[in-house]
Design an enzyme around this catalytic site. Structure first.
Site, PDB file in Angstrom:
ATOM      1  N   HIS A 193      24.751  -5.807 -33.568  1.00  0.00           N
ATOM      2  CA  HIS A 193      25.541  -6.550 -32.878  1.00  0.00           C
ATOM      3  C   HIS A 193      25.653  -8.171 -33.364  1.00  0.00           C
ATOM      4  O   HIS A 193      26.242  -8.705 -33.116  1.00  0.00           O
ATOM      5  CB  HIS A 193      25.022  -6.814 -31.194  1.00  0.00           C
ATOM      6  CG  HIS A 193      23.630  -7.746 -31.403  1.00  0.00           C
ATOM      7  ND1 HIS A 193      22.519  -7.137 -31.714  1.00  0.00           N
ATOM      8  CD2 HIS A 193      23.858  -8.821 -30.758  1.00  0.00           C
ATOM      9  CE1 HIS A 193      21.919  -8.250 -31.453  1.00  0.00           C
ATOM     10  NE2 HIS A 193      22.379  -9.461 -30.999  1.00  0.00           N
TER      11      HIS A 193
HETATM   12  C1  UD1 Z   1      24.469 -13.216 -27.681  1.00  0.00           C
HETATM   13  C2  UD1 Z   1      23.262 -14.104 -28.379  1.00  0.00           C
HETATM   14  C3  UD1 Z   1      22.684 -13.149 -29.343  1.00  0.00           C
HETATM   15  C4  UD1 Z   1      21.786 -12.043 -28.744  1.00  0.00           C
HETATM   16  C5  UD1 Z   1      22.708 -11.376 -27.969  1.00  0.00           C
HETATM   17  C6  UD1 Z   1      21.986 -10.070 -27.177  1.00  0.00           C
HETATM   18  C7  UD1 Z   1      24.389 -16.124 -28.883  1.00  0.00           C
HETATM   19  C8  UD1 Z   1      25.064 -16.991 -29.782  1.00  0.00           C
HETATM   20  N1  UD1 Z   1      24.198 -14.984 -29.189  1.00  0.00           N
HETATM   21  O1  UD1 Z   1      25.243 -12.362 -28.736  1.00  0.00           O
HETATM   22  O2  UD1 Z   1      21.664 -14.263 -29.986  1.00  0.00           O
HETATM   23  O3  UD1 Z   1      21.248 -11.427 -29.816  1.00  0.00           O
HETATM   24  O4  UD1 Z   1      23.477 -12.034 -27.004  1.00  0.00           O
HETATM   25  O5  UD1 Z   1      23.208  -9.342 -26.600  1.00  0.00           O
HETATM   26  O6  UD1 Z   1      24.039 -16.826 -27.846  1.00  0.00           O
HETATM   27  N2  UD1 Z   1      30.778  -9.104 -23.794  1.00  0.00           N
HETATM   28  C9  UD1 Z   1      30.975  -8.355 -22.876  1.00  0.00           C
HETATM   29  N3  UD1 Z   1      29.902  -8.383 -21.742  1.00  0.00           N
HETATM   30  C10 UD1 Z   1      28.909  -8.979 -21.571  1.00  0.00           C
HETATM   31  C11 UD1 Z   1      28.730 -10.199 -22.539  1.00  0.00           C
HETATM   32  C12 UD1 Z   1      29.410 -10.055 -23.774  1.00  0.00           C
HETATM   33  O7  UD1 Z   1      31.737  -7.397 -23.143  1.00  0.00           O
HETATM   34  O8  UD1 Z   1      28.386  -8.879 -20.461  1.00  0.00           O
HETATM   35  C13 UD1 Z   1      31.410  -9.129 -25.170  1.00  0.00           C
HETATM   36  C14 UD1 Z   1      32.394 -10.103 -25.017  1.00  0.00           C
HETATM   37  O9  UD1 Z   1      33.600  -9.507 -25.559  1.00  0.00           O
HETATM   38  C15 UD1 Z   1      32.000 -11.203 -25.812  1.00  0.00           C
HETATM   39  C16 UD1 Z   1      31.043 -10.775 -26.801  1.00  0.00           C
HETATM   40  O10 UD1 Z   1      30.604  -9.375 -26.075  1.00  0.00           O
HETATM   41  O11 UD1 Z   1      32.848 -11.967 -26.335  1.00  0.00           O
HETATM   42  C17 UD1 Z   1      30.061 -11.352 -27.337  1.00  0.00           C
HETATM   43  O12 UD1 Z   1      29.063 -11.893 -26.390  1.00  0.00           O
HETATM   44  P1  UD1 Z   1      28.336 -13.170 -26.468  1.00  0.00           P
HETATM   45  O13 UD1 Z   1      27.468 -13.677 -25.317  1.00  0.00           O
HETATM   46  O14 UD1 Z   1      29.426 -14.338 -27.075  1.00  0.00           O
HETATM   47  O15 UD1 Z   1      27.394 -13.107 -28.095  1.00  0.00           O
HETATM   48  P2  UD1 Z   1      26.377 -11.857 -28.165  1.00  0.00           P
HETATM   49  O16 UD1 Z   1      26.990 -11.251 -29.357  1.00  0.00           O
HETATM   50  O17 UD1 Z   1      26.212 -10.969 -27.032  1.00  0.00           O
END
Ligand code: UD1
Length: 354
Positions: free
Chosen positions: A204
């Protein structure tokens, strides 16, 4: 005293659960509230973890959701400021290195509220990782820095943090693992899989999945490994839309994000794990499962020094060679780093109450 505990994204929940639990005997004398920032919000990324880990419903959910880094961090700050002004906590306790961690630490500190950081001092020295920026900035302003190993303490001293603020307590994520591993191991494995006869994969990191070519190279290596051993691949939402058929292989089982127990059980019975996660490097160390980390660096070098972790980067040939080496070597015996003993959260709460 009043404590506000913060969690926002999936890996935070395993880290905050034992801290909340360790506060339980003191809740008559002290106020302890939990804030969920809503950075992660899907049931599979959030609610399921709360239920399984017995984390009480958060007192407040800021509901910030997904957005760019600036927008997400800013939304958490705006909302969390209101909570701090209303609740006037003595301490804000943040965990890990996600955007919610930095946003809440910064907000609290500017209101004159003391900040404690759980999992302080980890450094990858890779400033292209958003988490590295979050770690450095959070640690620079925290009043109490709880570390998981001695190397983290040394990093903080080198950055000029005063020694009396640094407390080596152990690893709260491992508290959670040790508490639930028995139950997780007893769960049935996904159909058709036998213990030690499959590998697990997670991906991820933006550096691995946001660039089409990099992801294609990694997946090419994974398909090569799948020719030798079945691979279970729970796909993070960030990665889901980017695979473009590259995960199609009869031996590669693509599944939705898994619950904590199911994932832990699946990892504990696996032959090896391929991952770019930080926490999984630590979990596999404690479980004695070989971990091939698809990154050039790690903020958790103790997992390479003492544990089962090997850094291989993103080069397909290196990934395949590392997996082949694991398959040709007997599994290692687990070795647990100092103070990864299931009692980190108790130490944290005792220190906070002092
Ligand atoms: C975040 C953390 C990362 C951690 C990871 C664990 C930061 C900068 N990154 O990354 O350190 O290792 O979480 O998972 O804080 N999304 C969904 N559903 C959700 C959450 C996210 O669909 O419940 C999708 C969305 O399209 C979003 C993307 O995942 O844009 C990324 O989510 P985000 O929280 O921004 O970053 P992660 O890659 O999850």
């Amino acid at each position: 005293m009043k404590f506000l505990l913060v969690a926002g994204a999936r890996p935070n929940f395993m880290k905050i659960a034992p801290v909340l639990e360790a506060f339980r005997p003191y809740r008559n004398a002290h106020e302890v509230r939990l804030v969920h920032t809503g950075q992660h919000y899907d049931a599979r990324m959030s609610d399921d973890f709360f239920h399984e880990l017995g984390i009480p419903e958060p007192d407040v959910n800021l509901g910030v959701g997904s957005a760019s880094h600036a927008q997400q961090t800013a939304r958490v700050m705006v909302e969390f400021e209101q909570v701090c002004l209303r609740d006037t906590p003595d301490w804000v306790v943040v965990v890990g290195d996600v955007n919610s961690t930095l946003a809440c630490a910064l907000t609290a500190k500017k209101l004159g509220i003391r900040v404690a950081h759980v999992e302080a001092g980890l450094r990858s020295r890779d400033m292209s990782m958003p988490e590295e920026i979050n770690r450095i900035c959070t640690d620079a302003i925290a009043d109490l820095l709880f570390t998981t190993d001695r190397l983290a303490g040394e990093n903080l001293l080198r950055e000029g943090v005063s020694p009396e603020k640094i407390k080596f307590v152990g690893n709260t994520m491992i508290d959670t693992l040790l508490r639930h591993i028995g139950r997780a191991r007893d769960l049935p494995l996904p159909e058709g899989l036998a213990s030690r006869r499959y590998a697990a994969l997670t991906l991820h990191r933006p550096a691995n999945v946001d660039c089409e070519r990099t992801l294609a190279g990694i997946m090419e290596a994974i398909r090569g490994i799948a020719n030798r051993i079945p691979i279970v691949f729970p796909v993070h939402p960030r990665t889901a839309g980017k695979l473009n058929g590259s995960a199609r292989h009869p031996n590669l089982r693509v599944v939705e994000p898994m619950s904590y127990f199911a994932f832990l059980g699946m990892v504990a019975h696996s032959r090896m794990v391929l991952t770019d996660s930080g926490g999984i490097q630590e979990e596999t160390t404690v479980l004695g499962i070989p971990c091939i980390t698809l990154r050039e660096n790690t903020e958790r070098p103790i997992t390479c020094q003492m544990g089962t972790n090997t850094l291989v980067g993103r080069d397909p040939a290196r990934i395949r060679a590392a997996a082949a080496a694991v398959l040709e070597t007997p599994p290692p015996s687990p070795r647990r780093p100092e103070l990864w003993d299931g009692r980190a959260a108790n130490r944290i709460v005792e220190l906070l109450l002092q």
